[in-house]
Design a protein around this motif. Structure first.
Motif, PDB file in Angstrom:
ATOM      1  N   LEU A  17       0.809  -1.211   0.000  1.00 43.75           N
ATOM      2  CA  LEU A  17       0.000   0.000   0.000  1.00 43.75           C
ATOM      3  C   LEU A  17       0.845   1.264   0.000  1.00 43.75           C
ATOM      4  O   LEU A  17       0.368   2.332  -0.383  1.00 43.75           O
ATOM      5  N   GLN A  36      -3.866   1.086  -7.345  1.00 45.98           N
ATOM      6  CA  GLN A  36      -4.360   1.578  -6.056  1.00 45.98           C
ATOM      7  C   GLN A  36      -3.942   0.692  -4.898  1.00 45.98           C
ATOM      8  O   GLN A  36      -3.799   1.161  -3.767  1.00 45.98           O
ATOM      9  N   GLN A  37      -3.756  -0.592  -5.146  1.00 46.25           N
ATOM     10  CA  GLN A  37      -3.342  -1.517  -4.096  1.00 46.25           C
ATOM     11  C   GLN A  37      -1.825  -1.725  -4.061  1.00 46.25           C
ATOM     12  O   GLN A  37      -1.346  -2.624  -3.374  1.00 46.25           O
ATOM     13  N   GLY A  38      -1.081  -0.898  -4.754  1.00 51.25           N
ATOM     14  CA  GLY A  38       0.364  -0.977  -4.730  1.00 51.25           C
ATOM     15  C   GLY A  38       0.957  -2.112  -5.540  1.00 51.25           C
ATOM     16  O   GLY A  38       2.094  -2.532  -5.290  1.00 51.25           O
ATOM     17  N   SER A  65       0.948   2.830  -3.391  1.00 51.30           N
ATOM     18  CA  SER A  65      -0.359   3.062  -4.003  1.00 51.30           C
ATOM     19  C   SER A  65      -0.334   4.286  -4.919  1.00 51.30           C
ATOM     20  O   SER A  65       0.061   5.391  -4.512  1.00 51.30           O
TER      21      SER A  65
END
Length: 323
Positions: free
Chosen positions: A83, A100-102, A86
């Motif tokens: 994260l 978005q979730q890395g 992200s």
């Protein structure tokens, strides 16, 4: 004084009569030059001269290798992420940035080729086998068999593709069923095959109807050849050209169809990695991070266009009227 016996031992050069083109006659080379080529031989000779064929074939080989051996292109993790990364933009550390979730977008794009191409290839093979067999039976047998199979195909022709896929996938992929990766992939392949085989059936049927009354078919039947020999030895090799062309184009169409179903949320689902899933996840972040949508969409378009362009070039090569 010269010895006539010694003079007879001296070899004189053999002078060949020149041909019309000015080169000496060589029976072996002349036989090779005069040997007629078949349809596939003429098509391959024509394809080798087209840059579009080599460009599309190179891209297809690249995507197939990418799907088979993704670790050759990236060492990143396509499923797990951090994260702290992200929505980090593209850089030298991550060429396509992070989602978005890395998760590494480049690794996900590379691994996404596997699901999309596997679904497209298996769906194409299933469609060609089912549609080709039905078309062969309908065209060769004729009569009520042809009428029955044609009416069944008409029923499937009347089903809208997207609506039919939604019905099939929601019916067999409901809550209480096994939602594993391979099960969902098999359902997507089944839906694409069920809704696409009538086109192949029509192509094969028309080819068989145009070929089964040819002189060599009539001669084989008069010599006592059985149905199996006539179909596999004579009919099938002469009816494969339209299916080969359509099958190549169909792979590209199925790649786009799989992405469409995944985008709508009824096809492949996470944790499966595919271009359609990546585009679906990026639609809400297009203003903040447009690269999340651009890179998988670019790979998707390139793959679809490669197969479609290859199919068009093969069609032009196999059709004498377009040469």
């Amino acid at each position: 004084m010269s010895d006539p016996s010694a003079a007879s031992l001296v070899s004189t050069p053999r002078i060949e009569a020149p041909t019309e083109s000015g080169s000496p006659t060589n029976p072996e080379s002349a036989q090779k030059q005069q040997q007629p080529r078949g349809l596939l031989g003429d098509a391959w000779l024509d394809l080798r001269r087209k840059p579009l064929f080599w460009i599309s074939a190179s891209f297809i080989v690249l995507f197939v290798v990418m799907a088979a051996f993704p670790s050759l292109f990236t060492s990143g993790d396509a499923v797990n992420g951090e994260l702290s990364h992200s929505l980090v933009k593209p850089s030298s550390d991550a060429w396509f940035g992070y989602d978005q979730q890395g998760r590494d977008v480049f690794a996900r794009t590379i691994y996404g080729a596997r699901a999309s191409i596997v679904v497209a290839l298996l769906s194409t093979i299933g469609t060609l086998l089912i549609g080709g067999a039905m078309g062969m039976i309908a065209g060769y047998r004729g009569g009520w068999v042809d009428a029955l199979l044609s009416r069944i195909a008409d029923i499937f022709f009347g089903l809208p593709f997207v609506l039919g896929s939604i019905v099939i996938l929601t019916t067999f992929n409901g809550s209480g069923t096994d939602n594993s990766e391979w099960t969902i992939m098999a359902l997507v392949i089944m839906s694409l095959t069920v809704l696409s085989w009538p086109v192949v059936m029509r192509l094969m049927r028309s080819s068989v109807l145009a070929t089964k009354e040819a002189d060599y078919i009539v001669a084989a039947r008069a010599l006592g050849a059985g149905t199996g020999r006539i179909i596999f030895k004579h009919l099938l090799p002469n009816c494969l050209a339209p299916l080969l062309v359509y099958g190549t184009i169909m792979v590209g169409s199925f790649i786009g169809a799989e992405a469409t179903l995944s985008f709508l949320g009824i096809g492949l689902k996470t944790p499966v990695v595919s271009w359609g899933i990546m585009i679906s996840e990026a639609q809400n972040l297009i203003r903040v991070s447009p690269y999340l949508l651009f890179f998988p969409a670019a790979f998707l378009v390139a793959a679809v266009l490669s197969f479609v362009m290859l199919g068009e070039t093969v069609r032009e090569a196999l059709d004498p009227k377009l040469r």
